[in-house]
Structure formats: C-alpha cells, structure tokens
Design a protein around this motif. Structure first.
Motif, mmCIF file in Angstrom:
data_model
loop_
_atom_site.group_PDB
_atom_site.id
_atom_site.type_symbol
_atom_site.label_atom_id
_atom_site.label_comp_id
_atom_site.label_asym_id
_atom_site.label_seq_id
_atom_site.Cartn_x
_atom_site.Cartn_y
_atom_site.Cartn_z
ATOM 1 N N ARG A 191 -5.215 -6.704 21.696
ATOM 2 C CA ARG A 191 -5.430 -7.632 22.765
ATOM 3 C C ARG A 191 -4.764 -9.136 21.975
ATOM 4 O O ARG A 191 -4.141 -9.553 22.742
ATOM 5 C CB ARG A 191 -6.669 -7.869 23.171
ATOM 6 C CG ARG A 191 -7.289 -6.869 24.099
ATOM 7 C CD ARG A 191 -8.941 -7.116 24.881
ATOM 8 N NE ARG A 191 -9.702 -7.249 23.920
ATOM 9 C CZ ARG A 191 -10.867 -8.104 24.267
ATOM 10 N NH1 ARG A 191 -11.264 -8.355 25.317
ATOM 11 N NH2 ARG A 191 -11.685 -8.232 23.385
ATOM 12 N N GLY A 192 -5.093 -9.151 20.756
ATOM 13 C CA GLY A 192 -4.180 -10.109 20.143
ATOM 14 C C GLY A 192 -2.996 -9.926 20.016
ATOM 15 O O GLY A 192 -1.886 -10.801 20.515
ATOM 16 N N ALA A 193 -2.396 -8.679 19.632
ATOM 17 C CA ALA A 193 -0.954 -8.515 19.672
ATOM 18 C C ALA A 193 -0.435 -8.737 21.039
ATOM 19 O O ALA A 193 0.860 -9.015 21.095
ATOM 20 C CB ALA A 193 -0.867 -7.194 19.384
ATOM 21 N N GLU A 194 -0.972 -8.460 22.237
ATOM 22 C CA GLU A 194 -0.436 -8.729 23.499
ATOM 23 C C GLU A 194 -0.268 -10.283 23.731
ATOM 24 O O GLU A 194 0.785 -10.592 24.368
ATOM 25 C CB GLU A 194 -1.343 -8.264 24.350
ATOM 26 C CG GLU A 194 -1.514 -6.576 24.856
ATOM 27 C CD GLU A 194 -2.614 -6.423 25.511
ATOM 28 O OE1 GLU A 194 -3.556 -6.854 25.895
ATOM 29 O OE2 GLU A 194 -2.722 -4.843 25.636
ATOM 30 N N ILE A 195 -0.904 -11.068 23.493
ATOM 31 C CA ILE A 195 -0.667 -12.424 23.472
ATOM 32 C C ILE A 195 0.295 -13.006 22.448
ATOM 33 O O ILE A 195 1.313 -13.749 23.099
ATOM 34 C CB ILE A 195 -2.018 -13.423 23.229
ATOM 35 C CG1 ILE A 195 -3.319 -12.715 24.149
ATOM 36 C CG2 ILE A 195 -2.071 -14.770 23.549
ATOM 37 C CD1 ILE A 195 -2.852 -12.508 25.598
ATOM 38 N N ASP A 196 0.264 -12.380 21.345
ATOM 39 C CA ASP A 196 1.403 -12.838 20.348
ATOM 40 C C ASP A 196 2.822 -12.446 21.349
ATOM 41 O O ASP A 196 3.689 -13.280 21.023
ATOM 42 C CB ASP A 196 1.368 -12.227 19.094
ATOM 43 C CG ASP A 196 0.212 -12.788 18.287
ATOM 44 O OD1 ASP A 196 -0.422 -13.681 18.793
ATOM 45 O OD2 ASP A 196 -0.089 -12.182 17.124
ATOM 46 N N ARG A 197 2.673 -11.270 21.647
ATOM 47 C CA ARG A 197 4.094 -10.750 22.266
ATOM 48 C C ARG A 197 4.489 -11.657 23.234
ATOM 49 O O ARG A 197 5.517 -11.966 23.388
ATOM 50 C CB ARG A 197 3.861 -9.354 22.738
ATOM 51 C CG ARG A 197 5.322 -8.633 23.294
ATOM 52 C CD ARG A 197 4.871 -7.327 23.650
ATOM 53 N NE ARG A 197 4.130 -6.293 22.822
ATOM 54 C CZ ARG A 197 2.675 -6.178 22.784
ATOM 55 N NH1 ARG A 197 2.436 -5.859 24.173
ATOM 56 N NH2 ARG A 197 2.207 -5.168 22.037
ATOM 57 N N VAL A 224 5.443 -7.238 18.090
ATOM 58 C CA VAL A 224 6.848 -7.042 18.332
ATOM 59 C C VAL A 224 7.675 -6.536 17.145
ATOM 60 O O VAL A 224 7.020 -6.216 15.877
ATOM 61 C CB VAL A 224 7.786 -8.333 18.591
ATOM 62 C CG1 VAL A 224 6.948 -9.050 19.865
ATOM 63 C CG2 VAL A 224 7.541 -9.410 17.341
ATOM 64 N N ASP A 225 8.864 -5.786 17.451
ATOM 65 C CA ASP A 225 9.697 -5.239 16.412
ATOM 66 C C ASP A 225 10.316 -6.326 15.566
ATOM 67 O O ASP A 225 10.461 -7.702 16.069
ATOM 68 C CB ASP A 225 10.613 -4.169 16.832
ATOM 69 C CG ASP A 225 11.558 -4.697 17.837
ATOM 70 O OD1 ASP A 225 11.637 -5.837 17.939
ATOM 71 O OD2 ASP A 225 12.112 -3.734 18.580
ATOM 72 N N THR A 226 10.855 -6.143 14.525
ATOM 73 C CA THR A 226 11.634 -7.175 13.650
ATOM 74 C C THR A 226 12.728 -7.763 14.369
ATOM 75 O O THR A 226 13.278 -8.966 14.398
ATOM 76 C CB THR A 226 12.226 -6.705 12.216
ATOM 77 O OG1 THR A 226 13.058 -5.451 12.665
ATOM 78 C CG2 THR A 226 11.013 -6.259 11.413
ATOM 79 N N GLY A 227 13.324 -7.017 15.439
ATOM 80 C CA GLY A 227 14.487 -7.606 16.221
ATOM 81 C C GLY A 227 14.166 -8.731 17.318
ATOM 82 O O GLY A 227 14.942 -9.213 17.613
ATOM 83 N N SER A 228 12.826 -8.763 17.472
ATOM 84 C CA SER A 228 12.422 -9.845 18.419
ATOM 85 C C SER A 228 12.119 -11.296 17.595
ATOM 86 O O SER A 228 11.239 -12.163 18.159
ATOM 87 C CB SER A 228 11.016 -9.468 19.056
ATOM 88 O OG SER A 228 11.435 -8.171 19.803
ATOM 89 N N VAL A 229 11.969 -11.347 16.179
ATOM 90 C CA VAL A 229 11.536 -12.559 15.646
ATOM 91 C C VAL A 229 12.831 -13.147 15.021
ATOM 92 O O VAL A 229 13.862 -12.438 14.421
ATOM 93 C CB VAL A 229 10.478 -12.209 14.433
ATOM 94 C CG1 VAL A 229 10.344 -13.148 13.605
ATOM 95 C CG2 VAL A 229 9.246 -11.601 15.456
ATOM 96 N N HIS A 230 13.008 -14.486 15.021
ATOM 97 C CA HIS A 230 14.119 -15.123 14.427
ATOM 98 C C HIS A 230 13.860 -15.464 12.861
ATOM 99 O O HIS A 230 14.606 -15.211 12.144
ATOM 100 C CB HIS A 230 14.554 -16.390 15.057
ATOM 101 C CG HIS A 230 14.941 -16.199 16.479
ATOM 102 N ND1 HIS A 230 14.354 -16.835 17.671
ATOM 103 C CD2 HIS A 230 15.691 -15.247 17.187
ATOM 104 C CE1 HIS A 230 14.703 -16.428 18.825
ATOM 105 N NE2 HIS A 230 15.717 -15.455 18.435
ATOM 106 N N THR A 231 12.515 -15.832 12.586
ATOM 107 C CA THR A 231 12.163 -16.431 11.268
ATOM 108 C C THR A 231 10.933 -15.968 10.856
ATOM 109 O O THR A 231 9.924 -15.983 11.861
ATOM 110 C CB THR A 231 12.314 -18.051 11.368
ATOM 111 O OG1 THR A 231 13.534 -18.503 11.831
ATOM 112 C CG2 THR A 231 12.080 -18.654 10.056
ATOM 113 N N LEU A 232 10.776 -15.736 9.553
ATOM 114 C CA LEU A 232 9.327 -15.213 8.907
ATOM 115 C C LEU A 232 9.362 -16.288 7.943
ATOM 116 O O LEU A 232 10.164 -16.514 7.180
ATOM 117 C CB LEU A 232 9.531 -14.014 8.450
ATOM 118 C CG LEU A 232 8.146 -13.634 7.518
ATOM 119 C CD1 LEU A 232 6.859 -13.763 8.070
ATOM 120 C CD2 LEU A 232 8.224 -12.262 6.905
ATOM 121 N N VAL A 233 8.053 -17.100 7.825
ATOM 122 C CA VAL A 233 7.720 -18.151 6.814
ATOM 123 C C VAL A 233 6.756 -17.351 6.169
ATOM 124 O O VAL A 233 5.582 -17.113 6.523
ATOM 125 C CB VAL A 233 7.613 -19.357 7.253
ATOM 126 C CG1 VAL A 233 7.080 -20.287 5.938
ATOM 127 C CG2 VAL A 233 8.792 -19.953 8.085
#
Length: 270
Positions: A191-197, A224-233
């Motif tokens: 459920r947490g993953a769904e909100i992040d997505r 999400v997969d890595t293609g859905s994220v622009h930046t990781l800090v």
C-alpha cells in the motif's frame, strides 16, 4: 535517558545483528556506553516489539528484513539522512511550486530543509511530515485522506491514492526501502508503494531519497522501475558498482559525503 537515545541504541543493536547471527548480551554495555540495567530495559523493549529473541545471554534478530517502526528509522544513519535531505531540497527551485512528499524518515529530512520555503505547496501522506511543516506555518500543507499505517505513520489506501491523483506536481520526492537496478525501487508495504507510485506518476520531476543501506536490497512491493525516476540522492557509502549500474539505467545518482559510520557503536577511527 530519553526515548530518542534509546532508539539510537536500539538502532545500533539492530545494525550489529544485521551483520552477525547473534550477539552476547554481556558485551552490549561497553559497546553502547551504558549500564547493564539500561541494556536490559532496551532489550525488553526490543523483545516486546518483536525485534529480537533472547536466550541464555544471547540475542538474535527475530526476522531478517522486517520493517521497523518509523521512530526507530529516524535514529538509523541520521547524519546521512540529514545531508541527503539538505541536498534533495536544494534541487527544488525557489519559486511557487507544488510538491509531493511521501512519508518516511529520509523524506522527513527533506521536509525539514524545505520548511522555510513559504512559496511551496506540499501534498503529503506522511503524518509526521505534515505535522512538522504545519508547526512552522510557512509551507502550505495538503494532507491526503486514507488509512493510517502505524509502522510508518503515513496514510495509504484508496482515499490516499485518489487524493494524490487529483493533483499535478512539479516535484515528487519519495523514499525507498530497497533499490536495485533490476528490481527498481521497492517498499516493505504494498500500500505504501502504491502511494509512492501515484506521486511519481503525477510529477514532472521525480526524485527518490534513500541512504546507502537501501542499495542492493529488494523488498516485496515495487513502487516503480528505474526508468520512472529521474534522480536518486543517497550517500557516499553506496556501493560503487550499484551506483554505476543505476547511472547506466538512466537514473542521475547523486552522493552526499558523510562521516564514517560507527563500528560497535563508536565512530570509525576513534
């Protein structure tokens, strides 16, 4: 001792147990720098919350990879999270913007760095994040609906997702419990993953913040997969081969430098 100090000690014990099958109770007073009575009280709390098992002067982790209460997560890698939060907040331009912030201890550090930015509107499902920003009375705060999760102190479910998807965001900043070039960004909670997505999908700029202990781990629910994220800090203890793989997959991966981590409860080199 305050609950904060206790949580810090518990986090040290859990970190040690993540590297060892068991710990001798007799070594913990010296390791933690407290009395035997304090150790016994801490272990009683840990056993009562299902984090450890005790037997014959030893302790073992009750379960590997279990999701910790958010109060304990605040105490883990606190300096790395503070620096990650400061850097991530610096990526947000100083102008009126709509931002989504998830719950979690690292995103909470982002919120602390954004708290003085009166031009921002923040939509969050994180109850701790909302409370902190509202106390500062500068950022306009929108709290999603939903069902509260006690472990993470955030709001999830259909109400939360509907609320998130009713907005478009300039930036979304979320956390992760596991990061892998192959598996993507994962959470303990479905459920947490769904909100992040939902937050990431509704945003122009998508940022994940997570300390380096999350890299190389895979949890049960994919955000999400890595293609859905622009930046990781993340921080400078991130495995170089993992950082290289994430960058090859298209994720701009930024490292903040942090001091050496404690060994046996004490900073390295001391």
């Amino acid at each position: 001792m305050t609950d904060r100090k206790r949580d810090e000690r518990i986090s040290v014990v859990l970190a040690l147990l993540s590297r060892r099958a068991e710990l001798q109770v007799r070594v913990l007073p010296e390791t933690l720098g407290v009395s035997g009575a304090t150790v016994r009280r801490d272990l009683a709390v840990m056993e009562g919350t299902g984090l450890i098992r005790r037997s014959y002067g030893k302790i073992t982790a009750a379960r590997r990879g279990v999701e910790l209460p958010v109060s304990l997560r605040h105490a883990q890698n606190a300096e790395a999270k503070r620096r990650i939060g400061a850097l991530a907040s610096s990526l947000v331009p100083s102008r009126p913007l709509m931002i989504a912030l998830s719950g979690g201890s690292t995103v909470g550090c982002v919120a602390r760095s954004l708290a003085a930015r009166g031009e921002l509107t923040v939509v969050t499902n994180g109850l701790d994040t909302a409370a902190f920003l509202m106390a500062r009375q500068l950022v306009q705060v929108v709290v999603t609906g939903g069902t509260a999760r006690a472990l993470s102190n955030d709001l999830v479910g259909r109400g939360a997702e509907k609320s998130v998807r009713s907005h478009r965001f300039d930036y979304a900043i979320v956390g992760a419990d596991g990061i892998s070039p192959d598996a993507g960004f994962t959470r303990h909670s479905t459920r947490g993953a769904e909100i992040d997505r939902a937050m990431l999908e509704q945003a122009e700029c998508r940022i994940v913040v997570a300390d380096s202990t999350k890299l190389g781990r895979v949890r049960k629910a994919v955000s999400v997969d890595t293609g859905s994220v622009h930046t990781l800090v993340t921080d400078s203890f991130a495995p170089p081969e993992m950082v290289a793989a994430l960058r090859r997959s298209g994720v701009t991966t930024t490292l903040v430098r942090v001091p050496p981590r404690p060994v046996n409860g004490r900073p390295r080199g001391t």
